[in-house]
Structure formats: structure tokens, C-alpha cells
Scaffold this motif. Structure first.
Motif, PDB file in Angstrom:
ATOM      1  N   THR A   1       0.835  -1.206   0.000  1.00  0.00           N
ATOM      2  CA  THR A   1       0.000   0.000   0.000  1.00  0.00           C
ATOM      3  C   THR A   1       0.869   1.254   0.000  1.00  0.00           C
ATOM      4  OG1 THR A   1      -1.592  -1.233   1.300  1.00  0.00           O
ATOM      5  CG2 THR A   1      -1.964   1.114   1.138  1.00  0.00           C
ATOM      6  N   VAL A   2       1.884   1.263   0.854  1.00  0.00           N
ATOM      7  CA  VAL A   2       2.753   2.444   0.928  1.00  0.00           C
ATOM      8  C   VAL A   2       3.467   2.651  -0.409  1.00  0.00           C
ATOM      9  CG1 VAL A   2       4.823   3.396   2.014  1.00  0.00           C
ATOM     10  CG2 VAL A   2       3.048   2.387   3.422  1.00  0.00           C
ATOM     11  N   ALA A   3       3.998   1.560  -0.980  1.00  0.00           N
ATOM     12  CA  ALA A   3       4.754   1.688  -2.237  1.00  0.00           C
ATOM     13  C   ALA A   3       3.850   2.196  -3.368  1.00  0.00           C
ATOM     14  CB  ALA A   3       5.361   0.337  -2.612  1.00  0.00           C
ATOM     15  N   CYS A   4       2.650   1.637  -3.469  1.00  0.00           N
ATOM     16  CA  CYS A   4       1.737   2.077  -4.541  1.00  0.00           C
ATOM     17  C   CYS A   4       1.295   3.514  -4.313  1.00  0.00           C
ATOM     18  CB  CYS A   4       0.505   1.165  -4.612  1.00  0.00           C
ATOM     19  SG  CYS A   4       0.886  -0.483  -5.188  1.00  0.00           S
ATOM     20  N   TYR A   5       1.001   3.849  -3.067  1.00  0.00           N
ATOM     21  CA  TYR A   5       0.551   5.214  -2.765  1.00  0.00           C
ATOM     22  C   TYR A   5       1.639   6.226  -3.130  1.00  0.00           C
ATOM     23  CZ  TYR A   5      -0.690   9.339  -0.062  1.00  0.00           C
ATOM     24  OH  TYR A   5      -0.956  10.634   0.303  1.00  0.00           O
ATOM     25  N   LYS A   6       2.870   5.921  -2.731  1.00  0.00           N
ATOM     26  CA  LYS A   6       3.968   6.864  -3.015  1.00  0.00           C
ATOM     27  C   LYS A   6       4.201   6.985  -4.526  1.00  0.00           C
ATOM     28  CE  LYS A   6       5.139   8.240   1.086  1.00  0.00           C
ATOM     29  NZ  LYS A   6       5.013   9.660   1.458  1.00  0.00           N
ATOM     30  N   GLY A   7       4.032   5.879  -5.246  1.00  0.00           N
ATOM     31  CA  GLY A   7       4.174   5.934  -6.700  1.00  0.00           C
ATOM     32  C   GLY A   7       3.100   6.792  -7.336  1.00  0.00           C
ATOM     33  N   PHE A   8       1.861   6.637  -6.854  1.00  0.00           N
ATOM     34  CA  PHE A   8       0.731   7.398  -7.411  1.00  0.00           C
ATOM     35  C   PHE A   8       0.841   8.888  -7.111  1.00  0.00           C
ATOM     36  CE2 PHE A   8      -3.200   5.099  -8.948  1.00  0.00           C
ATOM     37  CZ  PHE A   8      -2.506   3.983  -9.358  1.00  0.00           C
ATOM     38  N   ARG A   9       1.480   9.226  -5.997  1.00  0.00           N
ATOM     39  CA  ARG A   9       1.526  10.641  -5.592  1.00  0.00           C
ATOM     40  C   ARG A   9       2.922  11.233  -5.786  1.00  0.00           C
ATOM     41  NH1 ARG A   9      -3.089   9.574  -5.656  1.00  0.00           N
ATOM     42  NH2 ARG A   9      -4.648   9.738  -4.003  1.00  0.00           N
TER      43      ARG A   9
END
Lengths: 285, 266
Positions: free
Chosen positions: A228-236
Motif C-alpha cells: 500500500t505504501v509503495a503504490c501510494y507513493k508511486g501514485f503521488r
């Protein structure tokens, strides 16, 4: 005596600090809320059935994240087990309990070192790769392209990665546990001459199914945190190569901190559960 | 104030309407009360210097951005309040060519073009394969289905992205800087393609660009955006004879005196 200007200057500077602290707190809260919404949106798509293509992408991601991570997890786990034996055996030998070294290796590896070490290795290997991939997709407008084509980016990109990571982290943790114990056995039994039977006997005595499950439950939550953290940081992530690089660093640091925090909370929660289930047993969580 | 040179022509149905749209990013005002209509069947070119909100205007049409104040309409439907699910039927009618092409790196050219078809149509695998081949042929990229985007040149990527944008037979195609980063010959190929698609598919188009050659070639109507507002709106000839010196400077590609003074101060 301090002049009016000095006092107002000091007050101004203090107000500046307070304002900056306030701004930071507001930003942190907004980011936390944003991450929460992102996570809920991922859960929504998982439970609403993300579609056949997302599921087939999940299998591709499981291969990418799981199968290709086995060597690094095995090397990490094996050496940690071996180091545990090297460090603890002299203490046990001093008090004449060398044969019981198996129990401390197994408890340490299965409950703490295995899940944590695997999670940290995966946060570095998978988290970084996921953030970099999704961040590059954001910077090159691929995520916008998905939205414009009416394909929800969370369903298409995030759900397969989160599912794959959540499934593969416990499996890789089992690998890491097994190789860690083997590494410890190799040093204790093959190198230092501890007898084979007592090593396994005390190792088995100190471990039950609940202990193994504790490690797996932790690994499950670590998988949620990492992906979740990795995807969130990628998206933002911010613009350009610098933005992607910064997002990767933030993903690892945030992921690492959340792994340690969730490990502590889970240890407390599972400890209470253990006490409730086995009231007469000493808690070893 | 905008000089609307089309005001006396016969009104045609508006496909997209902006009503007093304001947008700012932090302290920077990007759109400052834009009110205009994009007519159906026309190719409208939105011109203006970099950073004046041309791409922001396009992103409002597909719901990637929402106005701070004002409204955006698709025919008679207000779309700026819609969420992703509400926007889905509108987005299916719009093709978008991104500035950086935005092809999915992990998919082949064929899969890229097939993506919107698999997502939204009930076509069989064979029909999808045929439609992909047809669209790729239309943009001059036949037999490239198996290639990966990384193997293509900038112009080829744009063409494949265009094939993907028109895969679902859209009513409107949005082009975000279609010729940026291409040499003049490749740029002309893209311009010809825009004209060809307009002719063959009868689609409406909005082209955002600062390439004057491209604008004069493909545009039925040219709109100039500067400082977040429309300063000119008319045909190519009308823009050429526009009285605003900023329009003339932009067409001639001439820096203004303030820019030159700033340069000499350095």
C-alpha cells in the motif's frame, strides 16, 4: 533590558516555528487521510471483484514479487540464522546448555527475525520497484491515460500488486524461516558440534502452531503495509526523475517505520490473544 | 478582453462548453474566467505560450482536473462535478492523445490499442484484433502489433497513441501538443493524420499546441489563450490580421521588449 524590537523579533521567530509546525501537522494529517482513502479504495475494488484481467495480472505480479525474491530472502534468512547461532552458542556453552541453542534460534527466527527481515528485504526490493514503476507511469501520464480510458488505475494497477504482495509475503517468510533455522543448525550442529537430536528436540519443544501463525499473521500485515505504501507513493510522486527517486526513498522509509510500528502493535495484540487462549502458559511473544 | 470574431457566424451545436472557469495551482492563476464553446464537427486549435493553461483546459474536459469556480459542459450535461464512474460514459466518447503519448510500457503496441476495446466493448477477440489492425493501418503503423513501445521512435509512439485514442470511434479527439518534440517532417505527418481522421471519421477535435505551422494547417478555428484568458478567437486569416500586438508577436515568434530587457539585465 531587552528592547521592544528584540522581543517582537523573538515572538515573530517563535510564531514562525509554531506556524511551520502547524503547517507540517496539517500536511501530515492530509497525507494520512489521503493514504487512508487510497487504501479504502483498494479494499473496495478487492471486495467488488476487480475483474479477470486484474486477477491474471495478480498472478504475473506474484511470479515477479514472489518467485524472483526467493534467492534474496533465502540468503538473508540463512545468514541471520547462522549469525544467531554464532552469537548465542558461546553463552549457552558457558552455562552448559549448548544443546538448547536450537530453541532460541527457532523462536527468534520464526517469531521476530524471519517476518521482520523478510518484510524489510521486500520493502527494499519490491517496494522500491513498485514505487519506481508506478511513479514513472504517473510522470509519463500513463495513469492519467488509464483514467481517461475509463479504467480505474487503482483496480488496474494497485489491486494486483497489493494482492500479490499480501499473498507472497507470508510464503516468502516461511522460506526465510526454514532457511534461517537451517543456517543456525549448520553452524551449531555441523560446525560447533552440538548434537543433532537435542537441537531439533528443543527446537520443536519451543515451537507450536500458534508461534508459526504469529509470524505468518505479522507477514500478512507487513505485505499490506509494503504494497500500500509503495503504490501510494508511486501514485503521488512528484515530477521528473527527482520526483520518482524521492518517492522511492519515502516509500522505503515510511514502509520500514510502519513495519516496525505494526510489529510492535501486533506483538502486543497477539500476546494478549495467546494469554486468552492459553492462560496457564507463560507468554513468549 | 477576448475579441470573438465568430460572433456573427451561424451558431453550430456546442460539443463542449466552458462557463466562467477559474483554476489556480497554489498562488498561480492558470485559468481566469474562461468562457467558450467548442463547436461540433470543427477542429479547434488552442494556442498560447507554454504554461498558459492550454493542457489544463483539455484536462478539464476529461475530468482529470476540476475547476475551482465555473462549469464545464458536454453537450447539455454538466461534467465538472462528476466522479470517475460518472465520467465513464463521457470518456468513452472522447479520445485523448497525450503529450508524451502515454503508451503502457509493459504492453505491446497491439495490446495498447486493444486496451480501450477490452475495457469497454463486447467485441470478440477476433473483432478486437481486426479493429486494432485497422486502426494501426489508419495511422500508418500496420504490422506493428507485436512491437513494444520502447522500440518505437517519438513519431511512431504518437501514431500508435493516436490509434489507441480512436479505437472506440470517439466523437471528439483531444490532442495535447501533438507535434512537440518531433522534427518538421514528422510533425507534418501528424498534421496530415489529424486532417485525415477528421475527414474519414468525421470527429470533432481540439488541438492544443504552440506550433503555428500545425495550427494553421489543421485548425478550422483558432483560439489564443494568454494569462489564463482568451485574447483571440477566429479563423487563421482572422488571427493573422488581429489587432492585438500579443497575438502578432506570438504568430511571428517574436519575444516582447520586457523579455529582451530582462535578458540584457542578466
Amino acid at each position: 533590558m531587552a528592547s521592544i524590537e528584540t522581543i517582537t523579533g523573538k515572538l515573530g521567530a517563535r510564531q514562525g516555528y509554531i506556524a511551520r509546525l502547524g503547517a507540517w501537522a496539517i500536511e501530515a494529517n492530509l497525507a494520512l487521510g489521503d493514504m487512508g482513502v487510497f487504501f479504502l479504495s483498494t479494499l473496495y475494488w478487492i471486495f467488488r471483484w476487480p475483474g479477470r484481467r486484474a486477477i491474471s495480472e495478480t498472478f504475473a505480479q506474484m511470479y515477479e514479487m514472489g518467485t524472483k525474491s526467493i534467492p534474496v530472502v533465502m540468503i538473508g534468512g540463512g545468514f541471520i540464522g547462522a549469525v544467531l547461532a554464532v552469537e548465542t552458542l558461546p553463552q549457552f556453552q558457558e552455562i552448559g546448555l549448548a544443546s538448547r541453542v536450537g530453541s532460541i534460534i527457532v523462536i527468534s527466527v520464526v517469531k521476530q527475525v524471519g517476518p521482520i527481515l523478510t518484510a524489510v528485504m521486500l520493502a527494499g526490493r519490491l517496494g522500491g520497484a513498485m514505487t519506481a514503476e508506478l511513479g514513472t507511469m504517473r510522470v509519463t501520464e500513463q495513469i492519467d491515460a488509464l483514467r481517461v480510458m475509463g479504467a480505474d488505475p487503482v483496480r488496474t494497477l494497485v489491486v494486483p500488486r497489493v494482492l500479490a504482495c499480501v499473498i507472497m509475503t507470508p510464503i516468502l517468510t516461511l522460506y526465510s524461516d526454514a532457511i534461517g533455522i537451517l543456517g543456525g543448525w549448520l553452524v551449531a550442529v555441523r560446525v560447533e558440534g552440538v548434537r543433532n537430536y537435542p537441537f531439533w528436540h528443543y527446537a520443536a519443544q519451543s515451537t507450536d502452531l500458534f508461534t508459526v501463525n504469529v509470524g505468518l499473521i505479522k507477514a500478512f500485515f507487513f505485505g499490506v503495509v509494503i504494497s500500500t505504501v509503495a503504490c501510494y507513493k508511486g501514485f503521488r510522486c512528484g515530477n521528473g526523475a527527482q520526483g520518482v527517486g524521492k518517492a522511492c526513498t519515502e516509500a522505503f522509509v515510511t514502509g520500514f517505520c510502519l513495519i516496525l510500528l505494526s510489529n510492535f502493535i501486533l506483538a502486543l495484540g497477539l500476546n494478549n490473544l495467546y494469554n486468552a487462549l492459553y492462560p496457564n502458559q507463560p507468554s513468549v511473544l | 478582453m477576448a475579441e470573438n470574431l465568430n460572433a456573427t457566424s451561424t451558431p453550430a451545436p456546442a460539443l463542449i462548453r466552458f462557463k466562467d472557469v477559474h483554476k489556480r495551482f497554489g498562488p498561480q492563476v492558470v485559468l481566469n474566467g474562461v468562457t467558450m464553446a467548442f463547436t461540433e464537427g470543427q477542429t479547434t486549435v488552442v494556442l498560447g505560450p507554454s504554461g498558459t493553461g492550454k493542457s489544463v483546459l483539455l484536462k478539464h474536459i476529461v475530468g482529470l482536473l476540476q475547476p475551482d469556480v465555473g462549469g464545464v459542459f458536454y453537450r447539455d450535461t454538466r461534467i465538472d462535478h462528476l466522479n470517475d464512474r460518472g465520467m465513464e460514459p463521457i470518456r468513452k466518447k472522447i479520445g485523448f492523445l497525450f503529450q508524451l503519448s502515454a503508451l503502457f510500457d509493459s504492453m505491446t503496441v497491439g495490446d495498447n490499442v486493444a486496451f480501450p476495446l477490452r475495457e469497454h466493448s463486447k467485441l470478440s477477440k477476433t473483432d478486437i484484433r481486426d479493429r486494432v489492425a485497422e486502426r494501426l493501418a489508419m495511422v500508418g503503423m500496420e504490422n506493428s502489433e507485436k512491437k513494444m513501445p520502447g522500440e518505437l521512435s517519438g513519431g511512431q509512439r504518437k501514431r500508435v497513441a493516436l490509434a489507441r485514442a480512436i479505437a472506440l470511434n470517439p466523437e471528439l479527439v483531444l490532442y495535447d501538443e501533438p507535434t512537440t518534440g518531433l522534427d518538421p517532417i514528422r510533425s507534418d505527418v501528424i498534421n496530415e493524420l489529424i486532417l485525415k481522421l477528421h475527414e474519414e471519421l468525421k470527429v470533432s477535435a481540439i488541438v492544443v499546441t504552440h506550433d503555428m505551422t500545425s495550427a494553421f494547417k489543421v485548425g478550422d478555428r483558432l483560439v489564443m489563450l494568454m494569462g489564463g484568458s482568451i485574447i483571440a478567437d477566429g479563423t487563421a486569416d482572422e488571427l493573422r490580421s488581429h489587432s492585438d500586438p500579443r497575438v502578432q508577436r506570438f504568430i511571428a515568434g517574436r519575444a516582447d521588449e520586457e523579455d529582451l530587457r530582462a535578458l540584457h539585465r542578466i
